[in-house]
Design an enzyme around this catalytic site. Sequence first.
Site, mmCIF file in Angstrom:
data_model
loop_
_atom_site.group_PDB
_atom_site.id
_atom_site.type_symbol
_atom_site.label_atom_id
_atom_site.label_comp_id
_atom_site.label_asym_id
_atom_site.label_seq_id
_atom_site.Cartn_x
_atom_site.Cartn_y
_atom_site.Cartn_z
ATOM 1 N N GLU A 82 27.454 51.474 -20.079
ATOM 2 C CA GLU A 82 26.761 50.989 -18.930
ATOM 3 C C GLU A 82 26.014 49.792 -19.282
ATOM 4 O OE1 GLU A 82 28.128 52.508 -15.803
ATOM 5 O OE2 GLU A 82 26.158 51.527 -15.483
ATOM 6 N N TYR A 110 19.150 52.194 -14.725
ATOM 7 C CA TYR A 110 19.650 53.136 -15.930
ATOM 8 C C TYR A 110 20.087 52.368 -16.989
ATOM 9 C CZ TYR A 110 22.869 56.128 -18.593
ATOM 10 O OH TYR A 110 23.384 56.728 -19.488
ATOM 11 N N SER A 139 24.543 53.718 -24.174
ATOM 12 C CA SER A 139 25.742 54.027 -23.152
ATOM 13 C C SER A 139 26.499 52.595 -22.813
ATOM 14 C CB SER A 139 25.028 54.146 -21.858
ATOM 15 O OG SER A 139 26.073 54.076 -20.677
HETATM 16 P P1 NAP Z 1 23.339 65.134 -18.403
HETATM 17 O O1 NAP Z 1 24.300 66.295 -18.397
HETATM 18 O O2 NAP Z 1 22.801 64.702 -17.323
HETATM 19 O O3 NAP Z 1 22.113 65.817 -19.248
HETATM 20 C C1 NAP Z 1 20.764 65.279 -19.342
HETATM 21 C C2 NAP Z 1 20.056 66.055 -20.057
HETATM 22 O O4 NAP Z 1 18.471 65.449 -20.137
HETATM 23 C C3 NAP Z 1 19.455 67.510 -19.510
HETATM 24 O O5 NAP Z 1 19.439 68.238 -20.394
HETATM 25 C C4 NAP Z 1 18.283 67.018 -18.758
HETATM 26 O O6 NAP Z 1 17.424 68.260 -18.551
HETATM 27 C C5 NAP Z 1 17.539 66.238 -19.801
HETATM 28 N N1 NAP Z 1 16.405 65.595 -19.109
HETATM 29 C C6 NAP Z 1 16.438 64.926 -17.910
HETATM 30 N N2 NAP Z 1 15.307 64.186 -17.712
HETATM 31 C C7 NAP Z 1 14.354 64.785 -18.726
HETATM 32 C C8 NAP Z 1 13.016 64.414 -18.892
HETATM 33 N N3 NAP Z 1 12.078 63.859 -18.442
HETATM 34 N N4 NAP Z 1 12.560 65.243 -20.282
HETATM 35 C C9 NAP Z 1 13.215 65.841 -20.981
HETATM 36 N N5 NAP Z 1 14.691 66.011 -20.694
HETATM 37 C C10 NAP Z 1 15.221 65.466 -19.606
HETATM 38 O O7 NAP Z 1 23.853 64.192 -19.312
HETATM 39 P P2 NAP Z 1 25.074 64.116 -20.732
HETATM 40 O O8 NAP Z 1 26.112 63.747 -19.854
HETATM 41 O O9 NAP Z 1 24.749 65.304 -21.326
HETATM 42 O O10 NAP Z 1 24.720 62.764 -21.173
HETATM 43 C C11 NAP Z 1 23.759 62.934 -22.615
HETATM 44 C C12 NAP Z 1 23.125 61.476 -22.888
HETATM 45 O O11 NAP Z 1 24.092 60.609 -23.030
HETATM 46 C C13 NAP Z 1 22.333 60.915 -21.721
HETATM 47 O O12 NAP Z 1 21.227 60.466 -22.621
HETATM 48 C C14 NAP Z 1 23.020 60.007 -20.919
HETATM 49 O O13 NAP Z 1 22.514 58.952 -20.520
HETATM 50 C C15 NAP Z 1 23.969 59.557 -22.423
HETATM 51 N N6 NAP Z 1 25.507 59.211 -21.959
HETATM 52 C C16 NAP Z 1 26.432 59.939 -21.565
HETATM 53 C C17 NAP Z 1 27.537 59.607 -21.113
HETATM 54 C C18 NAP Z 1 28.550 60.491 -20.536
HETATM 55 O O14 NAP Z 1 29.608 59.919 -20.241
HETATM 56 N N7 NAP Z 1 28.306 61.659 -20.460
HETATM 57 C C19 NAP Z 1 28.005 58.395 -21.611
HETATM 58 C C20 NAP Z 1 27.032 57.180 -22.230
HETATM 59 C C21 NAP Z 1 25.481 57.989 -22.587
HETATM 60 P P3 NAP Z 1 17.688 69.398 -17.247
HETATM 61 O O15 NAP Z 1 18.545 70.087 -17.531
HETATM 62 O O16 NAP Z 1 16.270 69.760 -17.170
HETATM 63 O O17 NAP Z 1 17.483 68.389 -16.071
HETATM 64 N N1 GDD Z 2 29.033 59.379 -9.113
HETATM 65 C C1 GDD Z 2 29.784 59.018 -8.286
HETATM 66 N N2 GDD Z 2 30.272 59.759 -6.960
HETATM 67 N N3 GDD Z 2 30.700 58.147 -8.497
HETATM 68 C C2 GDD Z 2 31.587 57.713 -7.801
HETATM 69 C C3 GDD Z 2 31.778 58.202 -6.424
HETATM 70 C C4 GDD Z 2 31.219 59.240 -6.032
HETATM 71 O O1 GDD Z 2 30.935 59.912 -5.065
HETATM 72 N N4 GDD Z 2 32.683 57.511 -5.699
HETATM 73 C C5 GDD Z 2 33.071 56.496 -6.631
HETATM 74 N N5 GDD Z 2 32.577 56.828 -7.695
HETATM 75 C C6 GDD Z 2 32.516 55.684 -8.700
HETATM 76 C C7 GDD Z 2 31.220 55.052 -9.223
HETATM 77 O O2 GDD Z 2 30.904 53.937 -8.386
HETATM 78 C C8 GDD Z 2 31.826 54.574 -10.642
HETATM 79 O O3 GDD Z 2 32.180 53.184 -10.690
HETATM 80 C C9 GDD Z 2 32.556 55.664 -11.085
HETATM 81 O O4 GDD Z 2 33.140 56.475 -9.980
HETATM 82 C C10 GDD Z 2 32.076 56.527 -12.283
HETATM 83 O O5 GDD Z 2 30.709 57.017 -11.743
HETATM 84 P P1 GDD Z 2 30.166 58.138 -12.428
HETATM 85 O O6 GDD Z 2 30.808 59.341 -12.649
HETATM 86 O O7 GDD Z 2 28.790 58.544 -11.713
HETATM 87 O O8 GDD Z 2 29.756 57.589 -13.846
HETATM 88 P P2 GDD Z 2 29.096 56.128 -14.320
HETATM 89 O O9 GDD Z 2 30.288 55.544 -14.956
HETATM 90 O O10 GDD Z 2 28.368 55.609 -13.201
HETATM 91 O O11 GDD Z 2 27.932 56.551 -15.448
HETATM 92 C C11 GDD Z 2 28.286 57.558 -16.133
HETATM 93 O O12 GDD Z 2 28.901 57.154 -17.634
HETATM 94 C C12 GDD Z 2 27.987 56.295 -18.263
HETATM 95 C C13 GDD Z 2 28.688 55.521 -19.276
HETATM 96 O O13 GDD Z 2 29.393 54.562 -18.897
HETATM 97 C C14 GDD Z 2 26.953 58.614 -16.981
HETATM 98 O O14 GDD Z 2 27.295 59.638 -17.440
HETATM 99 C C15 GDD Z 2 26.238 57.787 -17.545
HETATM 100 O O15 GDD Z 2 25.111 58.480 -17.694
HETATM 101 C C16 GDD Z 2 26.864 57.147 -18.691
HETATM 102 O O16 GDD Z 2 25.808 56.280 -19.389
#
Ligand code: NAP
Ligand code: GDD
Length: 348
Positions: free
Chosen positions: A137, A159, A135
Amino acid sequence: MLEQKRKRAFLTGISGQDGSYLAEFLLSKDYEVHGLIRKHSIFGTERIAHLYQDPHEPDVRLSLHYGDLNDGSNLTALLKEIQPDEVYHLGAQSHVKVSFLNPIYTVETDGLGTLRLLEAVRGLGNQPRYYQASSSEMYGLAAEVPQRESTSFHPCSPYACAKVFAFWQTVNYREAYALHASNGIMFNHESPRRGETFVTRKISRAATRIKLGLQERLYLGNLEPQRDWGFAGDYVEAMWLMLQQDEPDDYVIATGESHCVREFCELAFGLLDLDYKDFVVVDPRYFRPLEIDVLQGDASRARIKFGWTPKVSFKELVTMMIESDLELAKREKLLLEAGYASTVNSGY
Ligand code: NAP
Ligand code: GDD
């Protein structure tokens, strides 16, 4: 003529946003897909329900297996049984704010969970190719903008610390055991299937519900952080491309453009002819102990190595989410009018 063997993929996190798009993508490429799911008190597989096939039918190409990243013996047994060609590790406690509230659980799952899976992979005779969902992050309080593969990590949440651990474990297994293991350093990617507590979806859900009179206000945290938001459907293709390369490597996947949360609100409400300032209220409850001001990625390596570029623009992404959530809100309104209860998003 010799028939080519169908490739077999194992996905953790198949019920999540990315897992659902990746499963769809792999099935479209004629893979046999095996996904890890957790036991919930409700189904929890809504995002992949449209891909489900009755296991009694012939030629089933999507199979779901119960398990958990915190149960290593189960992961080992499953991989032995499935013998995949490719493993995509997407499962994680993926919410940054929640990781401050549940740090131990998050590090167990995202950090040690990855190590458990890598160990299970290492124990296989024929080692599959491995994808790690790393990520942006991890860059945290980064010293440069945009961030690229050479930028140092400065994680600033439990995280992100867990993801840095998982990143280096992946590199370590690549170097120590010659595993074809790659890290996708993915910047934020969104879609109509995004979890409703992430900010983009929280905004698109609330704006459309407000438009239809189902909600009055939207409570958000910090509106100034900038994120590099792309479309999840584009990003899962990059995961697959990484595993098709001769050599494993680490790749930033990003659009190269960043926008602040306020801009997302402005565009989302604007598409509905609303002014976000009339509805958005800043609530410190949603602030984080530490915030990342700017994430913006440079995906040149992925473009040069395997030609990946994002297809969906920021405006198209917001429009796609608003259109989808407007339909959802309309259905919700009909249900409410018919006397069924509504859902309320009180998450972080
Ligand atoms: P998500 O929608 O939150 O999905 C997370 C998945 O992980 C769900 O299927 C969840 O299952 C499963 N999971 C959580 N805890 C688990 C456990 N203890 N054992 C087995 N499975 C578990 O996340 P996403 O947005 O698809 O992201 C996919 C991956 O990419 C994650 O690793 C995230 O950290 C990473 N990532 C995401 C982003 C982004 O912007 N989306 C960016 C960078 C990296 P349940 O449905 O049962 O909860
Ligand atoms: N969730 C959330 N809820 N975020 C908020 C809110 C709120 O009410 N208000 C402001 N934000 C701001 C957060 O503080 C952050 O700066 C930004 O919106 C994005 O928050 P999220 O959508 O929760 O995503 P993230 O950037 O913290 O994390 C996501 O992206 C990462 C990759 O950069 C997640 O998908 C992570 O799993 C992923 O690794």
